[in-house]
Scaffold this active site. Structure first.
Site, PDB file in Angstrom:
ATOM      1  N   HIS A 241       0.691  -1.158   0.114  1.00 10.25           N
ATOM      2  CA  HIS A 241      -0.048   0.041  -0.263  1.00 10.25           C
ATOM      3  C   HIS A 241       0.624   1.126  -0.171  1.00 10.25           C
ATOM      4  CE1 HIS A 241      -2.927  -2.872   1.282  1.00 10.25           C
ATOM      5  NE2 HIS A 241      -3.616  -2.210   1.093  1.00 10.25           N
ATOM      6  N   ASP A 314      -5.237  -5.658  -7.545  1.00 13.92           N
ATOM      7  CA  ASP A 314      -4.841  -5.223  -6.314  1.00 13.92           C
ATOM      8  C   ASP A 314      -5.573  -3.946  -6.743  1.00 13.92           C
ATOM      9  OD1 ASP A 314      -4.698  -4.915  -3.539  1.00 13.92           O
ATOM     10  OD2 ASP A 314      -3.523  -5.708  -3.515  1.00 13.92           O
TER      11      ASP A 314
END
Length: 594
Positions: A241, A314
């Site tokens: 992330h 993702d």
């Protein structure tokens, strides 16, 4: 919700052109016909799965309208669908999509209605991350299960299948048809900041068996399962992330470790696989993330592993995929690599127009888009979205959070709690000699819409079991004053329960000072089980693997002796003073009476 007449009118055209037979590729001729009638802009939209703010497709709160205008340039989900013709929408708690099951059902129906009323309108594939444990988007009163590492501690494929089946039924009842679960990563790095307890464990074969069982459960329950994060995110100390992890496994190690659960998922008929924003030089030495790697996605996943289902990225807002290329290049490169669904780009307008331009300029062919759209439409057809895109309030009431489902979750949780230390048989606690309990420790934000905070949940559960328990939250980094306050409160308790959360120096000081009071101390690792290695003086230690209500209540029942500890470590715990040596091996776990 739309009336039955509205539903029938909206779906008549598509349903009439596509009588679903249920077999994987039996409808390809009809699907090709649908695709041939789509405009290029509609084709581009079909590839995107996008977030949108609000509890309603047409009438969100003003703050959500403002957020949508700022991030997407539209006011509502219905406007986003009309402008971009997106093929999928992802629900998040923070986007205010998931207040309660009936509201979610209304939102899902509003989204379907908005899409089906468009020219050549197609049903939307609504998705979410409902892993259970620490990552969930749909909270109570839906049924919440233990997370993957807890299921790994229980070790029962039957429980994994039951979890998937019940969770799948409940998601389908509220209009969510694609679930980004299970995690197929093999967590071999205790320092992994992003996977950890989201993984079933560190043994490839055990993980593979539980992944396949959960896939069978989810898809038997009527939703598409998604194995993630290919080619394997289990050995990294960097969170994708916020950074760009590099996996240093050799090709041989990948075959023996990371690939095993994904192969099992493919054998189980997995509907979708999610990519990882990681570098894996042994599989592709270009320096590109796997999400953008043709050798990994087309060469290995499609070619060597023979997977022909949907590949979803993702989130494209994560730093790991944005490090090397701009937000306009990422979706184009992902499609060139072999991706089908482009998930949650930072700017839908930038990404959508970039793909459109790439086709207009000849960098991508329309035929390449058609390949992905065919896979997406096959999945929508298999899920029954062309025939039954809408859900009902009666279905929600009949299915979501039923007593039988909740009882199943409690039963599974009891089989996961792992007893690691029990000196002088401190546990189970005796209500006569240890009636007055102090519950302290870390209180991270409650995950997945559960009651929380964990100290309060544990104290309430223990009080219901016949103790007098008082909660005193001390946080993940207690100050000296907080530690002193807890130590003082311990003087009036017969025993202390302390929750540890990825143990910090301040938490360690708290526990050590509580032990020094002479009061019996029971520690509960409410996230990673590795905490136990840092606290050798604690006389009793349990691993709960998460701080959701269902796992904490199970831990309370074990503490009280209402349930026996049956879990076994699915990962090894290394010694704190010598990480090369194992303190507790895979499979370790104590029982009462032995």
């Amino acid at each position: 919700m739309p009336s039955r007449r509205t539903v029938l009118a909206a779906t008549a055209g598509v349903a009439a052109s596509l009588a679903i037979s249920g077999t994987a590729h039996a409808n390809d001729k009809k699907l090709h016909s649908l695709i041939s009638r789509m405009t290029l802009e509609e084709k581009v939209g079909q590839l995107f799965v996008m977030r949108v703010y609000g509890h309603s497709a047409t009438a969100p709160d003003q703050t959500d309208i403002d957020a949508n205008l700022k991030e997407i340039g539209v006011r509502t989900a219905a406007e986003m669908i009309a402008r971009y013709r997106v093929g999928g929408i992802i629900y998040f708690t923070w986007a205010h999509n998931t207040r309660d099951p009936h509201q979610i059902a209304d939102l899902s129906n509003g989204i379907q209605h908005a899409s089906l009323r468009q020219p050549r309108g197609l049903p939307v594939l609504v998705s979410t991350d409902q892993e259970h444990g620490i990552v969930c988007r749909v909270g109570e009163p839906a049924t919440l299960f233990p997370g993957a590492m807890a299921i790994g501690a229980g070790g029962a494929r039957k429980d994994a299948r039951t979890l998937g089946r019940i969770a799948g039924q409940e998601l389908r009842a509220i209009g969510i048809r694609q679930n980004y679960s299970p995690v197929a990563d093999v967590n071999v790095n205790p320092a992994n900041p992003v996977i950890g307890v989201r993984s079933f464990g560190s043994e490839a074969d055990s993980v593979a068996g539980l992944v396949a069982a959960e896939v069978a459960g989810y898809q038997g329950g009527g939703v598409a399962a998604t194995a993630k994060h290919f080619p394997g995110h289990g050995d990294t100390a960097v969170d994708s992330h916020y950074g760009f992890p590099v996996i240093t496994h050799t090709r041989e190690l990948w075959e023996k470790l990371d690939a095993v659960p994904f192969r099992a998922a493919i054998r189980a008929g997995i509907d979708s696989i999610m990519t990882a924003h990681i570098q894996f030089p042994a599989l592709d030495d270009s320096g590109d993330p796997a999400t953008l790697s043709h050798p990994i996605l087309t060469g290995i996943l499609r070619g060597e592993l023979g997977y022909d289902g949907v590949v979803v990225t993702d989130s494209l807002g994560m730093e790991g995929v944005r490090t090397k290329y701009g937000d306009d290049r990422v979706p184009v490169l992902a499609l060139k690599a072999g991706v089908d669904q482009l998930l949650n780009p930072p700017s839908l307008d930038v990404a959508w127009n970039a793909v459109l331009k790439a086709v207009q300029d000849g960098e991508l062919t329309e035929a390449r888009l058609d390949e992905s759209i065919l896979r997406i439409l096959r999945l929508k057809a298999r899920l029954g979205l062309f025939e039954e895109p809408y859900v009902s309030h009666s279905g929600v009431t009949r299915t979501v959070g039923t007593p039988a489902h909740l009882a199943a979750a409690d039963g599974i949780a009891e089989r996961t709690t792992t007893l690691l230390v029990n000196e002088r048989r401190l546990l189970p606690l005796n209500r006569r000699t240890h009636r007055k309990l102090l519950v302290v420790g870390a209180d991270p934000a409650s995950p997945s819409g559960t009651t929380g905070p964990p100290t309060g949940v544990l104290a309430a559960a223990l009080t219901e079991l016949g103790f007098t328990a008082t909660a005193l939250p001390t946080g993940t980094a207690p100050s000296a004053a907080t530690v002193a306050r807890a130590v003082a409160a311990a003087q009036d308790a017969d025993a202390v329960i302390v929750g540890t959360y990825n143990i910090t120096a301040a938490q360690k000081t708290l526990v050590e000072q509580l032990v020094a009071t002479g009061r019996p101390v029971v520690a509960v690792a409410i996230r990673n089980p590795y905490d136990v290695a840092q606290l050798p003086a604690v006389p009793a230690y349990l691993a709960a693997y998460s701080w959701t209500d269902v796992e904490l209540r199970a831990a309370a029942r074990v503490i009280a002796g209402e349930a026996a500890p049956r879990g076994r470590l699915p990962v090894p715990v290394q010694r704190a003073d010598d990480p090369a040596k194992v303190l507790y091996p895979v499979g370790y776990g104590l029982s009462y009476g032995r």
